[in-house]
Design a protein around this motif. Structure first.
Motif, PDB file in Angstrom:
ATOM      1  N   VAL A  52       0.867  -1.179   0.000  1.00  0.00           N
ATOM      2  CA  VAL A  52       0.000   0.000   0.000  1.00  0.00           C
ATOM      3  C   VAL A  52       0.906   1.232   0.000  1.00  0.00           C
ATOM      4  N   ILE A  53       0.590   2.180  -0.888  1.00  0.00           N
ATOM      5  CA  ILE A  53       1.500   3.318  -1.075  1.00  0.00           C
ATOM      6  C   ILE A  53       1.499   4.261   0.124  1.00  0.00           C
ATOM      7  N   SER A  54       0.344   4.482   0.751  1.00  0.00           N
ATOM      8  CA  SER A  54       0.277   5.366   1.923  1.00  0.00           C
ATOM      9  C   SER A  54      -0.513   4.690   3.048  1.00  0.00           C
ATOM     10  N   PRO A  55       0.103   3.723   3.723  1.00  0.00           N
ATOM     11  CA  PRO A  55      -0.661   2.953   4.724  1.00  0.00           C
ATOM     12  C   PRO A  55      -1.221   3.824   5.849  1.00  0.00           C
ATOM     13  N   GLN A  87       0.953  -5.123   6.155  1.00  0.00           N
ATOM     14  CA  GLN A  87       1.121  -3.793   5.545  1.00  0.00           C
ATOM     15  C   GLN A  87       1.390  -2.716   6.603  1.00  0.00           C
ATOM     16  N   LYS A  88       1.455  -3.141   7.843  1.00  0.00           N
ATOM     17  CA  LYS A  88       1.709  -2.209   8.958  1.00  0.00           C
ATOM     18  C   LYS A  88       0.696  -1.054   8.975  1.00  0.00           C
ATOM     19  N   TRP A 145      -5.384   2.549  -2.780  1.00  0.00           N
ATOM     20  CA  TRP A 145      -4.332   1.927  -1.964  1.00  0.00           C
ATOM     21  C   TRP A 145      -3.027   1.837  -2.771  1.00  0.00           C
ATOM     22  N   ALA A 146      -3.167   1.626  -4.091  1.00  0.00           N
ATOM     23  CA  ALA A 146      -1.977   1.420  -4.930  1.00  0.00           C
ATOM     24  C   ALA A 146      -1.414   2.722  -5.492  1.00  0.00           C
ATOM     25  N   THR A 147      -2.301   3.705  -5.778  1.00  0.00           N
ATOM     26  CA  THR A 147      -1.833   4.896  -6.509  1.00  0.00           C
ATOM     27  C   THR A 147      -2.012   6.195  -5.740  1.00  0.00           C
ATOM     28  N   ASP A 148      -2.867   6.178  -4.729  1.00  0.00           N
ATOM     29  CA  ASP A 148      -3.171   7.381  -3.947  1.00  0.00           C
ATOM     30  C   ASP A 148      -3.794   8.485  -4.811  1.00  0.00           C
TER      31      ASP A 148
END
Lengths: 417, 163
Positions: A52-55, A87-88, A145-148
């Motif tokens: 995930v780009i920005s968890p 994914q923390k 989740w992938a690209t924000d």
């Protein structure tokens, strides 16, 4: 020409001057999902992205079927927990916490001037705090989740001015049912709705949540209340991030301004099978029902439970009615517990369920059999929603549901207050 | 140009009657979703629908929940497009994101009955029924891209691979 709240916030996010009708590409502040995270994870995996780009933007709250009612639901929850851990993802709320919209709000994510997108149609709720909050689908959440990044159309805005004062025994639920009944279930399709007027300032934040939540039932993309002192006070010590209040300009352009005076309003009931099929309680009185629900993301907060307890105190619910009470969150549950509200409700014969969506979407905890009738404080009465397609759902305020539970048929709550 | 048979419904067809909430977290496979398409609106639909059929409906089609399964189940049931007088916002996005064309044309809806034949020309942006030709506004390029890729997930995947 001034700008509306929606034009301002989407312009700010897109870093350009925008007007209603334009399409912008933006990045949200928070992305909400719930039990549907399992399906979103499945879509996310298809994208071929590992992380995930920005968890830190994800907020995942389990609420729709909690605790798991079957092996399949259990597997969904397990998949979500494993993903959260790998994914923390810090902002994860497992089954003890309650309904996503209440939990999201009380944990300080619903902030003024934030752009919030959620895989739930009632994400509009956070407009109660001055956020821009809209529902989206699961493919879009997976893509975020992938690209924000996501495209949004800047909505036109309808201003709803609420004037007058709530009469005794009449609540904001009656106000919003009346508005939806008059304006129709698609009046605000693709549009923003701003709730203003002298009456609104006196509404508690819990009540504002009812209006913003049900803006979705007019088709609205988002609902909005201008934050005031009460909002800021509530956010103190709760806000998860810094925020800036964004308000509409006095000379902003509105698609329409709708006036609603509530001073002579009577309790309202939405009849099967659409939310805009609204009648005053006097026209629905006498309808017998089998199950009552006081709870959901619309009306499961302390003030709702307290009204129900005031009406049910020292009395017994009708023997033919099953009354389900579902506090919206653990915090609201605890407050009601400490104040003796739950004791009153249990003594009256109600069943207290754990915080969550309960039977509202027909998955568990009190689904309806063919021919059964429910009276609920929820936001939707669509055919089949709570179980059988041959069941009927009526919607009303917690006061109307509580008073009706004593009689076993739809009843005007004002005679009990 | 695609020809299909029409299933016609009224206003405010909501996502609960398109795909019941009780299945939303227990059915995850699109083929299985298709078996429950329109279950609480028209229980015979899922058994009788044929590939290429078109749903024609009134105002506010797809109102209610954000569940994307409402679009997925129709697509996997073989529905080639939904033509309605208007669509609810989230359903509109979900349908495009599932690669299911959603076309708005009040006139086309009024000009066709249940069981009739309809032809949709995506290139020309027109809908042909027994009573005439009706145009629908062309999709913006980005939306066309998503539809052509078969939905947002394959579209995004391709975009990410190209980076």
């Amino acid at each position: 020409m001034g700008k509306t709240f929606s034009e301002k916030i989407l312009g700010l996010k897109a870093q350009k001057d925008v007007q209603a009708g334009e399409v912008v590409t933006v990045s949200p502040d928070y992305i909400l999902s719930h039990d549907n995270s399992a399906a979103i994870i499945k879509e996310f995996r298809k994208l071929g992205v590992k992380d995930v780009i920005s968890p830190q933007k994800l907020v995942i709250i389990l609420d729709h079927v909690v605790p798991a009612a079957s092996e399949k639901y259990a597997l969904n929850h397990k998949t979500i927990r494993e993903f959260v851990s790998s994914q923390k993802i810090q902002n994860f709320f497992d089954i003890p916490f309650g309904i996503c919209h209440q939990v999201f709000s009380e944990n300080g994510f619903a902030l003024p001037g934030k752009l919030i997108l959620g895989a739930d149609s009632h994400t509009t709720s956070y407009g109660a705090f001055g956020a821009f909050a809209a529902g989206i689908g699961r493919s879009e959440v997976a893509t975020l989740w992938a690209t924000d990044e996501i495209w949004l159309r800047v909505p036109e805005t309808i201003k709803i001015e609420i004037k007058g004062e709530l009469p005794s025994g009449v609540y904001v639920k009656d106000v919003i049912l009346k508005i939806i009944g008059e304006e129709g279930a698609d009046r605000a399709n693709y549009k923003a709705v701003e709730f203003t007027g002298e009456a609104v300032k006196k509404f508690s934040l819990a009540s504002r949540l009812v209006l913003a939540n049900m803006a979705a039932e007019m088709g609205a993309k988002n609902g909005y209340f201008e934050p005031d002192e009460e909002t800021l006070l509530w956010l103190k010590g709760r806000a998860k991030d810094e925020f800036k209040v964004i308000s509409s300009d006095p000379d902003a352009r509105y698609e329409a301004v709708l006036d609603h005076n509530i001073s002579s309003l009577e309790p309202q009931v939405a009849c099967p099978h659409t939310v805009d099929n609204v009648k005053p309680v006097s026209k629905a009185e006498g309808k017998e029902f089998h199950q009552a629900v006081i709870g959901t993301c619309t009306n499961g907060r302390f003030e709702d439970l307290e009204i129900a307890a005031r009406i049910l105190k020292g009395k017994k619910v009708h023997p033919k009615v099953r009354v389900l009470i579902i506090p919206a969150s653990r915090q609201e549950y605890l407050l009601a517990l400490k104040k003796g509200i739950l004791e009153i409700l249990v003594e009256a014969g109600c069943v207290i369920l754990n915080p969550g969506c309960g039977p509202c979407l027909g998955a568990h905890q009190g689904v309806l059999a063919p021919g059964e009738v429910a009276l609920s404080t929820a936001n939707r009465n669509f055919r089949g929603r709570m179980g059988s397609r041959d069941a009927q759902i009526y919607l009303a305020s917690p006061a109307t549901v509580a008073a009706s539970s004593l009689e076993g048929k739809i009843t005007d709550p004002r005679k009990f207050l | 140009m695609k020809r299909g048979r029409v299933w016609k419904y009224g206003d405010n067809v909501n996502t609960d009657v398109i795909f019941p909430g009780k299945y939303t977290y227990s059915i995850l496979e699109p083929e299985e979703m298709a078996h429950h398409a329109l279950e609480d609106l028209d229980p015979g639909f899922a058994q009788k629908v044929k590939p290429g059929d078109v749903i024609v409906a009134g105002r506010n089609f797809g109102c209610g929940s954000s569940r994307e399964q409402a679009a997925t189940c129709l697509k996997y049931a073989g529905v080639q497009a939904v033509v309605a007088k208007s669509f609810a916002r989230i359903f509109f996005r979900n349908a495009i994101n599932q690669g299911l064309p959603v076309l708005q044309s009040e006139e086309a809806v009024d000009s066709i009955e249940h069981g009739g034949e309809i032809e949709i020309d995506f290139d020309r942006g027109s809908i042909k029924t027994a009573r005439g030709d009706f145009s629908f506004p062309a999709f913006p390029e980005s939306v066309m891209g998503i539809l052509e890729a078969g939905g947002l997930i394959p579209y995004t995947k391709k975009k990410l691979e190209g980076k």
